[in-house]
Motif scaffolding. Structure first.
Motif, PDB file in Angstrom:
ATOM      1  N   VAL A  15       6.246  -3.001   6.488  1.00 18.99           N
ATOM      2  CA  VAL A  15       5.303  -1.914   6.781  1.00 18.99           C
ATOM      3  C   VAL A  15       4.274  -1.888   5.658  1.00 18.99           C
ATOM      4  CG1 VAL A  15       5.068   0.546   7.274  1.00 18.99           C
ATOM      5  CG2 VAL A  15       7.140  -0.673   7.964  1.00 18.99           C
ATOM      6  N   ASN A  16       3.201  -2.639   5.855  1.00 23.31           N
ATOM      7  CA  ASN A  16       2.233  -2.799   4.777  1.00 23.31           C
ATOM      8  C   ASN A  16       0.888  -3.240   5.340  1.00 23.31           C
ATOM      9  OD1 ASN A  16       1.453  -2.658   2.106  1.00 23.31           O
ATOM     10  ND2 ASN A  16       2.277  -4.654   1.529  1.00 23.31           N
ATOM     11  N   ALA A  17      -0.131  -3.134   4.521  1.00 18.90           N
ATOM     12  CA  ALA A  17      -1.470  -3.650   4.787  1.00 18.90           C
ATOM     13  C   ALA A  17      -2.062  -4.020   3.440  1.00 18.90           C
ATOM     14  CB  ALA A  17      -2.327  -2.603   5.486  1.00 18.90           C
ATOM     15  N   GLU A  51      -7.751   0.612   2.541  1.00 20.76           N
ATOM     16  CA  GLU A  51      -8.005  -0.770   2.119  1.00 20.76           C
ATOM     17  C   GLU A  51      -9.500  -1.040   1.970  1.00 20.76           C
ATOM     18  OE1 GLU A  51      -5.657  -2.518   1.015  1.00 20.76           O
ATOM     19  OE2 GLU A  51      -4.064  -1.185   1.737  1.00 20.76           O
ATOM     20  N   ILE A  52     -10.316  -0.444   2.811  1.00 23.92           N
ATOM     21  CA  ILE A  52     -11.769  -0.556   2.648  1.00 23.92           C
ATOM     22  C   ILE A  52     -12.183   0.024   1.299  1.00 23.92           C
ATOM     23  CG2 ILE A  52     -13.989   0.305   3.507  1.00 23.92           C
ATOM     24  CD1 ILE A  52     -12.845   0.090   6.346  1.00 23.92           C
ATOM     25  N   GLY A  53     -11.529   1.115   0.910  1.00 21.99           N
ATOM     26  CA  GLY A  53     -11.818   1.720  -0.388  1.00 21.99           C
ATOM     27  C   GLY A  53     -11.577   0.772  -1.539  1.00 21.99           C
ATOM     28  N   HIS A  54     -10.472   0.013  -1.461  1.00 24.90           N
ATOM     29  CA  HIS A  54     -10.196  -0.975  -2.518  1.00 24.90           C
ATOM     30  C   HIS A  54     -11.326  -2.005  -2.612  1.00 24.90           C
ATOM     31  CE1 HIS A  54      -6.308   0.358  -3.766  1.00 24.90           C
ATOM     32  NE2 HIS A  54      -5.704   0.107  -2.621  1.00 24.90           N
ATOM     33  N   VAL A  55     -11.813  -2.435  -1.441  1.00 29.32           N
ATOM     34  CA  VAL A  55     -12.878  -3.442  -1.427  1.00 29.32           C
ATOM     35  C   VAL A  55     -14.183  -2.845  -1.938  1.00 29.32           C
ATOM     36  CG1 VAL A  55     -14.271  -4.948   0.038  1.00 29.32           C
ATOM     37  CG2 VAL A  55     -11.812  -4.725   0.460  1.00 29.32           C
ATOM     38  N   ASP A  56     -14.556  -1.688  -1.406  1.00 28.32           N
ATOM     39  CA  ASP A  56     -15.834  -1.074  -1.786  1.00 28.32           C
ATOM     40  C   ASP A  56     -15.886  -0.751  -3.275  1.00 28.32           C
ATOM     41  OD1 ASP A  56     -16.694  -1.251   0.807  1.00 28.32           O
ATOM     42  OD2 ASP A  56     -17.127   0.880   1.052  1.00 28.32           O
ATOM     43  N   SER A  58       1.036  -1.996  -1.205  1.00 32.00           N
ATOM     44  CA  SER A  58      -0.352  -1.569  -1.374  1.00 32.00           C
ATOM     45  C   SER A  58      -0.553  -0.134  -0.892  1.00 32.00           C
ATOM     46  CB  SER A  58      -1.287  -2.502  -0.607  1.00 32.00           C
ATOM     47  OG  SER A  58      -1.042  -2.426   0.775  1.00 32.00           O
ATOM     48  N   LEU A  59       0.427   0.421  -0.162  1.00 34.24           N
ATOM     49  CA  LEU A  59       0.323   1.787   0.337  1.00 34.24           C
ATOM     50  C   LEU A  59       1.335   2.730  -0.284  1.00 34.24           C
ATOM     51  CD1 LEU A  59      -0.117   0.891   4.120  1.00 34.24           C
ATOM     52  CD2 LEU A  59      -1.916   1.653   2.553  1.00 34.24           C
ATOM     53  N   PHE A  60       2.493   2.206  -0.655  1.00 33.09           N
ATOM     54  CA  PHE A  60       3.577   3.046  -1.169  1.00 33.09           C
ATOM     55  C   PHE A  60       3.792   2.793  -2.652  1.00 33.09           C
ATOM     56  CE2 PHE A  60       8.065   3.810  -2.179  1.00 33.09           C
ATOM     57  CZ  PHE A  60       8.228   5.108  -1.715  1.00 33.09           C
ATOM     58  N   SER A  61       3.699   3.874  -3.432  1.00 31.97           N
ATOM     59  CA  SER A  61       4.057   3.784  -4.844  1.00 31.97           C
ATOM     60  C   SER A  61       5.540   4.151  -4.942  1.00 31.97           C
ATOM     61  CB  SER A  61       3.185   4.738  -5.655  1.00 31.97           C
ATOM     62  OG  SER A  61       1.808   4.515  -5.395  1.00 31.97           O
ATOM     63  N   THR A  62       6.008   4.569  -6.088  1.00 31.99           N
ATOM     64  CA  THR A  62       7.356   5.123  -6.138  1.00 31.99           C
ATOM     65  C   THR A  62       7.373   6.412  -5.328  1.00 31.99           C
ATOM     66  OG1 THR A  62       6.839   6.391  -8.130  1.00 31.99           O
ATOM     67  CG2 THR A  62       7.717   4.157  -8.440  1.00 31.99           C
ATOM     68  N   TYR A  63       8.559   6.897  -4.982  1.00 32.26           N
ATOM     69  CA  TYR A  63       8.645   8.107  -4.163  1.00 32.26           C
ATOM     70  C   TYR A  63       7.937   9.295  -4.822  1.00 32.26           C
ATOM     71  CZ  TYR A  63      10.586  11.955  -1.433  1.00 32.26           C
ATOM     72  OH  TYR A  63      10.717  13.067  -0.661  1.00 32.26           O
ATOM     73  N   PRO A  64       8.218   9.596  -6.116  1.00 29.05           N
ATOM     74  CA  PRO A  64       7.522  10.750  -6.725  1.00 29.05           C
ATOM     75  C   PRO A  64       6.006  10.569  -6.745  1.00 29.05           C
ATOM     76  CG  PRO A  64       9.392  10.084  -8.069  1.00 29.05           C
ATOM     77  CD  PRO A  64       9.189   9.010  -7.045  1.00 29.05           C
ATOM     78  N   ASP A  65       5.540   9.360  -7.027  1.00 26.60           N
ATOM     79  CA  ASP A  65       4.105   9.137  -7.101  1.00 26.60           C
ATOM     80  C   ASP A  65       3.467   9.240  -5.725  1.00 26.60           C
ATOM     81  OD1 ASP A  65       1.837   8.412  -8.855  1.00 26.60           O
ATOM     82  OD2 ASP A  65       1.717   6.648  -7.563  1.00 26.60           O
ATOM     83  N   LYS A  82     -12.028  -8.686   3.071  1.00 32.79           N
ATOM     84  CA  LYS A  82     -10.962  -9.354   3.821  1.00 32.79           C
ATOM     85  C   LYS A  82      -9.748  -8.421   3.921  1.00 32.79           C
ATOM     86  CE  LYS A  82     -13.710 -12.839   3.888  1.00 32.79           C
ATOM     87  NZ  LYS A  82     -14.574 -13.018   5.079  1.00 32.79           N
ATOM     88  N   LEU A  83      -9.414  -8.011   5.136  1.00 35.17           N
ATOM     89  CA  LEU A  83      -8.359  -7.025   5.375  1.00 35.17           C
ATOM     90  C   LEU A  83      -7.252  -7.621   6.233  1.00 35.17           C
ATOM     91  CD1 LEU A  83     -10.669  -4.039   6.433  1.00 35.17           C
ATOM     92  CD2 LEU A  83     -10.032  -4.715   4.110  1.00 35.17           C
ATOM     93  N   ALA A  84      -6.049  -7.075   6.079  1.00 33.43           N
ATOM     94  CA  ALA A  84      -4.916  -7.502   6.898  1.00 33.43           C
ATOM     95  C   ALA A  84      -3.968  -6.328   7.104  1.00 33.43           C
ATOM     96  CB  ALA A  84      -4.175  -8.662   6.243  1.00 33.43           C
ATOM     97  N   VAL A  85      -3.412  -6.242   8.309  1.00 32.24           N
ATOM     98  CA  VAL A  85      -2.424  -5.212   8.658  1.00 32.24           C
ATOM     99  C   VAL A  85      -1.209  -5.926   9.224  1.00 32.24           C
ATOM    100  CG1 VAL A  85      -1.923  -3.204  10.094  1.00 32.24           C
ATOM    101  CG2 VAL A  85      -4.231  -3.520   9.169  1.00 32.24           C
ATOM    102  N   ASN A  86      -0.040  -5.617   8.707  1.00 34.14           N
ATOM    103  CA  ASN A  86       1.190  -6.220   9.223  1.00 34.14           C
ATOM    104  C   ASN A  86       1.562  -5.610  10.572  1.00 34.14           C
ATOM    105  OD1 ASN A  86       1.260  -7.587   6.810  1.00 34.14           O
ATOM    106  ND2 ASN A  86       3.108  -6.568   6.042  1.00 34.14           N
ATOM    107  N   LYS A  87       2.127  -6.434  11.437  1.00 32.99           N
ATOM    108  CA  LYS A  87       2.566  -5.904  12.732  1.00 32.99           C
ATOM    109  C   LYS A  87       3.644  -4.849  12.540  1.00 32.99           C
ATOM    110  CE  LYS A  87       6.199  -9.301  13.830  1.00 32.99           C
ATOM    111  NZ  LYS A  87       6.626 -10.382  14.748  1.00 32.99           N
ATOM    112  N   GLY A  88       4.428  -4.962  11.452  1.00 33.02           N
ATOM    113  CA  GLY A  88       5.453  -3.960  11.185  1.00 33.02           C
ATOM    114  C   GLY A  88       4.888  -2.572  10.977  1.00 33.02           C
TER     115      GLY A  88
END
Length: 311
Positions: free
Chosen positions: A120-122, A153-158, A260-267, A129-135
């Motif tokens: 479960v990631n993108a 992810e657009i934000g990371h690029v921009d 790229s989307l999930f940090s640690t749980y508290p964060d 250049k962007l990618a989304v996992n089918k998961g």
């Protein structure tokens, strides 16, 4: 006898002399080893510095497109490859189109692809250049949630987060010695960046960086960027935090790994709180029906009503 004693004494002094020579040679050898060790350390620092100059400080914003073009296919191949369903690929492009139109980097040749990866990631690479996992598609409940992921992810690029990360010691220290050597042997510029040697050296560390996330500040900036995109695309800003809540259900609370989307749980919980606070200050958009493209995605990847723990 006297002659014999003199011979023995001579042998003894000769032995002592040889021993002293050996000790001297040993000390000299140690000094050479020490000098070589220092030289090796200096060389490693020089290679690291050269690599930093090439992949960080010497890169300019136009180089981002060259870097993304050189690495996109490689990282896709390392991430499970493209999901072989033309309808799904067309659908993700249509969902992403109004979001990409909100980007501040129109000079990039933007691309997005669905990967044959159940994680479960993108992720994103420089140059649009962007990618989304089918998961991940199995867990977005509505189009706004998917739009939030893509906008992040657009934000990371921009914001050129990859370029900034590549300037850090953390990134250059992740390079192997051979990678540093390959980078140090190149000159800066588009030709060097697009070379096979540089692509070979960078593909693994760039994949790790893209899929495991950026700095704490960069991730928060990409989160906030969702609202910049939604203000132009018409997506509902109140739903921006929703998918991140889903991620906290998918991962055990003691998860150490990041995406790229999930940090640690508290964060991640802190990021959700910031998103919720920001969403409250946004004007609600008018309700709208899911697009045909999103419905096509959901017909292939219906939303799971249960959570599969990732750890």
């Amino acid at each position: 006898m006297a002659g014999f004693l003199r011979h023995k004494q001579l042998d003894g002094s000769t032995c002592l002399s040889r021993r002293g020579t050996l000790i001297g040679l040993g000390a000299f050898g140690l000094s050479i080893f020490h000098a070589r060790n220092i030289l090796a350390q200096d060389l490693l620092q020089e290679l690291t510095g050269a690599a930093t100059n090439l992949v960080g400080a010497a890169l300019t914003l136009p180089d981002e497109a060259t870097l993304g073009n050189a690495l996109y296919g490689r990282v896709i191949a390392m991430s499970g490859g493209t999901y072989h369903n033309a309808a799904i690929q067309q659908s993700i492009q249509r969902v992403a189109a109004p979001l990409i139109a909100a980007s501040t980097r129109p000079e990039f040749q933007w691309e997005i692809v669905v990967l044959d990866d159940n994680a479960v990631n993108a992720w994103s690479l420089p140059g649009g250049k962007l990618a989304v996992n089918k998961g991940l598609l199995r867990y977005v409940a509505n189009e706004d949630e998917l739009a939030a992921v893509i906008s992040h992810e657009i934000g990371h690029v921009d914001r050129s987060h990859a370029l900034e990360e590549m300037k850090t010691e953390r990134f250059t220290s992740s390079l192997s010695n051979s990678a540093r050597g390959a980078l140090a042997s190149q000159t800066s510029g588009a030709t060097a960046i697009a070379s096979t040697a540089v692509a070979d050296a960078l593909q693994e560390p760039m994949m790790k960086m893209a899929t495991s996330g950026y700095s704490r500040g960069a991730e928060r900036e990409a989160d906030a960027y969702i609202f910049n995109v939604f203000a132009k695309s018409g997506n509902d800003p109140r739903k921006a935090p929703d998918f991140f809540r889903t991620l906290t259900q998918l991962a055990p609370h003691d998860t150490k790994g990041t995406t790229s989307l999930f940090s640690t749980y508290p964060d991640t919980m802190e990021r959700i709180a910031l998103l919720e606070e920001a969403a409250q200050s946004q004007s609600a958009s008018a309700p709208r029906s899911p697009s045909v493209a999103f419905n096509q995605i959901k017909s292939t990847f219906p939303t799971r009503m249960y959570y599969r723990r990732l750890g």
